[in-house]
Design a protein around this motif. Structure first.
Motif, PDB file in Angstrom:
ATOM      1  N   ARG A   1       0.874  -1.053  -0.033  1.00  0.00           N
ATOM      2  CA  ARG A   1       0.136  -0.096  -0.122  1.00  0.00           C
ATOM      3  C   ARG A   1       0.874   1.166  -0.057  1.00  0.00           C
ATOM      4  NH1 ARG A   1      -5.237   0.359   1.353  1.00  0.00           N
ATOM      5  NH2 ARG A   1      -4.794   2.282   2.419  1.00  0.00           N
ATOM      6  N   LEU A   2       0.785   2.248  -0.870  1.00  0.00           N
ATOM      7  CA  LEU A   2       1.050   3.360  -1.055  1.00  0.00           C
ATOM      8  C   LEU A   2       0.082   4.506  -1.030  1.00  0.00           C
ATOM      9  CD1 LEU A   2       4.436   2.731  -3.260  1.00  0.00           C
ATOM     10  CD2 LEU A   2       4.418   3.022  -0.977  1.00  0.00           C
ATOM     11  N   THR A   3       0.227   5.461  -0.478  1.00  0.00           N
ATOM     12  CA  THR A   3      -0.867   6.650  -0.451  1.00  0.00           C
ATOM     13  C   THR A   3      -0.297   7.841  -1.520  1.00  0.00           C
ATOM     14  OG1 THR A   3      -0.016   7.808   1.377  1.00  0.00           O
ATOM     15  CG2 THR A   3      -1.519   6.060   1.665  1.00  0.00           C
ATOM     16  N   ARG A   4       0.914   7.819  -1.800  1.00  0.00           N
ATOM     17  CA  ARG A   4       1.411   9.251  -2.527  1.00  0.00           C
ATOM     18  C   ARG A   4       2.638   8.634  -3.762  1.00  0.00           C
ATOM     19  NH1 ARG A   4       2.527   9.308   2.313  1.00  0.00           N
ATOM     20  NH2 ARG A   4       1.595  11.332   2.839  1.00  0.00           N
ATOM     21  N   PRO A   5       2.706   9.162  -4.687  1.00  0.00           N
ATOM     22  CA  PRO A   5       3.923   8.830  -5.772  1.00  0.00           C
ATOM     23  C   PRO A   5       5.019   8.595  -4.941  1.00  0.00           C
ATOM     24  CG  PRO A   5       2.411  10.534  -6.712  1.00  0.00           C
ATOM     25  CD  PRO A   5       1.808  10.461  -5.245  1.00  0.00           C
ATOM     26  N   VAL A   6       5.845   7.619  -5.348  1.00  0.00           N
ATOM     27  CA  VAL A   6       7.489   7.392  -4.874  1.00  0.00           C
ATOM     28  C   VAL A   6       8.287   7.553  -6.000  1.00  0.00           C
ATOM     29  CG1 VAL A   6       8.977   6.087  -3.614  1.00  0.00           C
ATOM     30  CG2 VAL A   6       6.478   6.210  -3.003  1.00  0.00           C
ATOM     31  N   ARG A   7       9.410   8.435  -5.940  1.00  0.00           N
ATOM     32  CA  ARG A   7      10.264   8.599  -6.787  1.00  0.00           C
ATOM     33  C   ARG A   7      11.321   7.843  -6.340  1.00  0.00           C
ATOM     34  NH1 ARG A   7      10.058  13.147 -10.946  1.00  0.00           N
ATOM     35  NH2 ARG A   7       8.021  13.891 -10.835  1.00  0.00           N
ATOM     36  N   LEU A   8      12.097   6.824  -7.210  1.00  0.00           N
ATOM     37  CA  LEU A   8      13.345   6.375  -6.787  1.00  0.00           C
ATOM     38  C   LEU A   8      14.287   6.743  -7.679  1.00  0.00           C
ATOM     39  CD1 LEU A   8      14.908   3.974  -5.384  1.00  0.00           C
ATOM     40  CD2 LEU A   8      14.272   2.569  -7.350  1.00  0.00           C
ATOM     41  N   LEU A   9      15.303   7.572  -6.944  1.00  0.00           N
ATOM     42  CA  LEU A   9      16.492   8.171  -7.948  1.00  0.00           C
ATOM     43  C   LEU A   9      17.591   7.083  -8.278  1.00  0.00           C
ATOM     44  CD1 LEU A   9      16.890  11.616  -5.917  1.00  0.00           C
ATOM     45  CD2 LEU A   9      15.463  11.043  -8.010  1.00  0.00           C
ATOM     46  N   HIS A  10      17.856   7.232  -9.623  1.00  0.00           N
ATOM     47  CA  HIS A  10      18.950   6.185  -9.859  1.00  0.00           C
ATOM     48  C   HIS A  10      19.695   6.485 -11.015  1.00  0.00           C
ATOM     49  CE1 HIS A  10      20.722   2.534 -11.598  1.00  0.00           C
ATOM     50  NE2 HIS A  10      20.536   1.882 -10.440  1.00  0.00           N
ATOM     51  N   PRO A  11      20.979   6.451 -11.001  1.00  0.00           N
ATOM     52  CA  PRO A  11      21.776   7.404 -12.188  1.00  0.00           C
ATOM     53  C   PRO A  11      21.473   6.474 -13.416  1.00  0.00           C
ATOM     54  CG  PRO A  11      23.286   5.810 -10.676  1.00  0.00           C
ATOM     55  CD  PRO A  11      21.850   6.006 -10.071  1.00  0.00           C
ATOM     56  N   ARG A  12      20.944   5.325 -13.589  1.00  0.00           N
ATOM     57  CA  ARG A  12      20.656   4.711 -14.954  1.00  0.00           C
ATOM     58  C   ARG A  12      19.180   4.398 -15.071  1.00  0.00           C
ATOM     59  NH1 ARG A  12      23.782  -0.449 -15.458  1.00  0.00           N
ATOM     60  NH2 ARG A  12      22.838  -0.440 -17.679  1.00  0.00           N
ATOM     61  N   PHE A  13      18.426   4.123 -14.092  1.00  0.00           N
ATOM     62  CA  PHE A  13      17.087   3.581 -14.149  1.00  0.00           C
ATOM     63  C   PHE A  13      16.295   4.369 -13.091  1.00  0.00           C
ATOM     64  CE2 PHE A  13      19.612  -0.536 -14.755  1.00  0.00           C
ATOM     65  CZ  PHE A  13      19.566  -0.262 -16.188  1.00  0.00           C
ATOM     66  N   PRO A  14      16.000   5.762 -13.360  1.00  0.00           N
ATOM     67  CA  PRO A  14      15.123   6.313 -12.431  1.00  0.00           C
ATOM     68  C   PRO A  14      13.609   5.755 -12.518  1.00  0.00           C
ATOM     69  CG  PRO A  14      15.701   7.570 -14.425  1.00  0.00           C
ATOM     70  CD  PRO A  14      16.662   6.441 -14.442  1.00  0.00           C
ATOM     71  N   LEU A  15      12.935   5.852 -11.420  1.00  0.00           N
ATOM     72  CA  LEU A  15      11.533   5.259 -11.580  1.00  0.00           C
ATOM     73  C   LEU A  15      10.559   6.122 -10.521  1.00  0.00           C
ATOM     74  CD1 LEU A  15       9.627   2.644 -11.738  1.00  0.00           C
ATOM     75  CD2 LEU A  15      10.494   2.192  -9.594  1.00  0.00           C
ATOM     76  N   TYR A  16       9.483   6.107 -11.180  1.00  0.00           N
ATOM     77  CA  TYR A  16       8.263   6.781 -10.356  1.00  0.00           C
ATOM     78  C   TYR A  16       7.347   5.733 -10.124  1.00  0.00           C
ATOM     79  CZ  TYR A  16       6.184   8.537 -14.765  1.00  0.00           C
ATOM     80  OH  TYR A  16       5.650   8.606 -15.935  1.00  0.00           O
ATOM     81  N   VAL A  17       6.685   5.477  -9.055  1.00  0.00           N
ATOM     82  CA  VAL A  17       5.591   4.865  -8.812  1.00  0.00           C
ATOM     83  C   VAL A  17       4.287   5.612  -8.541  1.00  0.00           C
ATOM     84  CG1 VAL A  17       4.680   2.741  -7.595  1.00  0.00           C
ATOM     85  CG2 VAL A  17       7.054   2.779  -8.253  1.00  0.00           C
ATOM     86  N   VAL A  18       3.179   5.372  -9.140  1.00  0.00           N
ATOM     87  CA  VAL A  18       1.968   6.325  -8.791  1.00  0.00           C
ATOM     88  C   VAL A  18       0.917   5.364  -8.341  1.00  0.00           C
ATOM     89  CG1 VAL A  18       0.608   8.068  -9.463  1.00  0.00           C
ATOM     90  CG2 VAL A  18       2.661   7.835 -10.445  1.00  0.00           C
ATOM     91  N   PRO A  19       0.198   5.379  -7.013  1.00  0.00           N
ATOM     92  CA  PRO A  19      -0.689   4.453  -6.779  1.00  0.00           C
ATOM     93  C   PRO A  19      -2.230   4.925  -7.313  1.00  0.00           C
ATOM     94  CG  PRO A  19      -0.303   6.083  -4.907  1.00  0.00           C
ATOM     95  CD  PRO A  19       0.671   6.336  -6.026  1.00  0.00           C
ATOM     96  N   ARG A  20      -2.832   4.031  -7.725  1.00  0.00           N
ATOM     97  CA  ARG A  20      -4.133   4.273  -8.217  1.00  0.00           C
ATOM     98  C   ARG A  20      -5.137   3.302  -7.555  1.00  0.00           C
ATOM     99  NH1 ARG A  20      -3.225   4.580 -14.687  1.00  0.00           N
ATOM    100  NH2 ARG A  20      -1.687   6.550 -14.564  1.00  0.00           N
TER     101      ARG A  20
END
Length: 325
Positions: A200-219
């Motif tokens: 469970r996540l209640t807000r977007p989470v950004r994972l910083l990475h020099p090669r593979f940055p990611l954001y996860v947005v809950p719906r």
């Protein structure tokens, strides 16, 4: 009554139509598709209204204009979640978080306990994080459907026919407008939707990475949208490499994603100008609204307002490009 035509029913076109309706205009929207769907790049958006985080790589203008987006969407009756954004890095990339903090504003630091209080399912996974409380997010597909329904109820005429200028026209066709805007280019973005019953996540989470940055947005319903790819191409094919990178980064964020259901994979090409900033280009009775890059839901409201002000008030907003050809 003033009349206007809008070409394109993606996020830019719908926002322009809403601003025109607010001016009391009779509006016709031309789009070959009868409803919002996967034909439009805005269908594949993350829906993050995160102007401060965009300041890491985007121009100051994006940060400033984007701060009005959440209020605009709420004013249209769209459900907007205002829980902010969490930004984290893996231990070996901790310098990335320091760099991000220096380049952005509107955030404060969280220690392990602070992060746990906001997102309990991330407990013990990160020594520190950033919280950007003033940011928000929405479900892009629900927002597009809601806005279109609202416009139809307001009397906007949606016609499924080839786009054609007629009188005062707002051209919001994205990459299809390269017949008129020759310096538009496509920037490919890929996304994955997962369903997890364990996270469970209640807000977007950004994972910083020099090669593979990611954001996860809950719906809703345990769904999570994963995104971040940015490839200089207007190729809409979904690539194995990009999907593997997204899934690998998601698993690094939280192992529960390893057991998640793979619901959807999507890709599309976003319209961008060489400087990655949007433009309003006026040519006689036609006003082009384009180049939203990866900031569609964030900047479309501000661009729509500026475009309509240009047409009816004679203003010259900072994004206006006069073309007398």
């Amino acid at each position: 009554m003033k009349t206007a035509r809008v070409l394109g029913a993606g996020v830019a076109g719908l926002c322009v139509a809403a601003e025109l309706v607010a001016r009391g205009c009779a509006v016709t929207v031309s789009d070959t598709a009868t409803q919002p769907g996967p034909h439009a790049c805005s269908w594949w958006a993350g829906g993050m209204l995160a102007p401060f985080c965009e300041g890491d790589t985007a121009d100051e203008l994006v940060v400033r204009l984007g701060q009005t987006a959440a209020d605009w969407w709420e004013g249209q009756g769209v459900a907007v979640t205002r829980q902010g954004t969490i930004v984290v890095t893996l231990g070996r990339d901790r310098k990335e978080l320091d760099r991000f903090a220096r380049r952005t504003q509107g955030h404060f630091w969280l220690d392990t306990d602070g992060l746990t209080a906001l997102e309990p399912d991330l407990a013990g996974r990160f020594e520190r994080a950033l919280h950007v409380p003033a940011e928000a997010h929405l479900d892009p597909r629900a927002a597009l459907k809601h806005l279109r329904d609202r416009l139809e109820q307001a009397g906007v005429d949606f016609v499924a026919e080839p786009s054609q200028a007629d009188g005062l026209t707002f051209d919001c066709r994205g990459l299809s407008a390269r017949d008129a805007l020759t310096d538009l280019r496509g920037v490919k973005g890929e996304m994955v939707v997962l369903r997890s019953t364990d996270l469970r996540l209640t807000r977007p989470v950004r994972l910083l990475h020099p090669r593979f940055p990611l954001y996860v947005v809950p719906r809703t319903d345990g769904l999570f949208m994963l995104g971040a790819t940015q490839i200089e191409s207007d190729d809409r094919r979904r690539s194995v490499r990009s999907v593997m990178e997204l899934l690998s980064a998601a698993y690094a964020l939280h192992p529960s994603f390893g057991e998640a259901e793979l619901v959807e994979i999507g890709a599309d090409a976003r319209p961008a100008f060489p400087d990655n900033l949007p433009r309003i280009t006026r040519r006689g009775y036609t006003i082009h609204v384009n180049g939203l890059f990866r900031h569609g839901f964030l900047l479309a409201p501000a661009l729509a307002r500026m475009a309509v002000e240009t047409a009816f008030d004679g203003t010259k907003p900072e994004l206006l490009h006069e073309d007398h050809a």
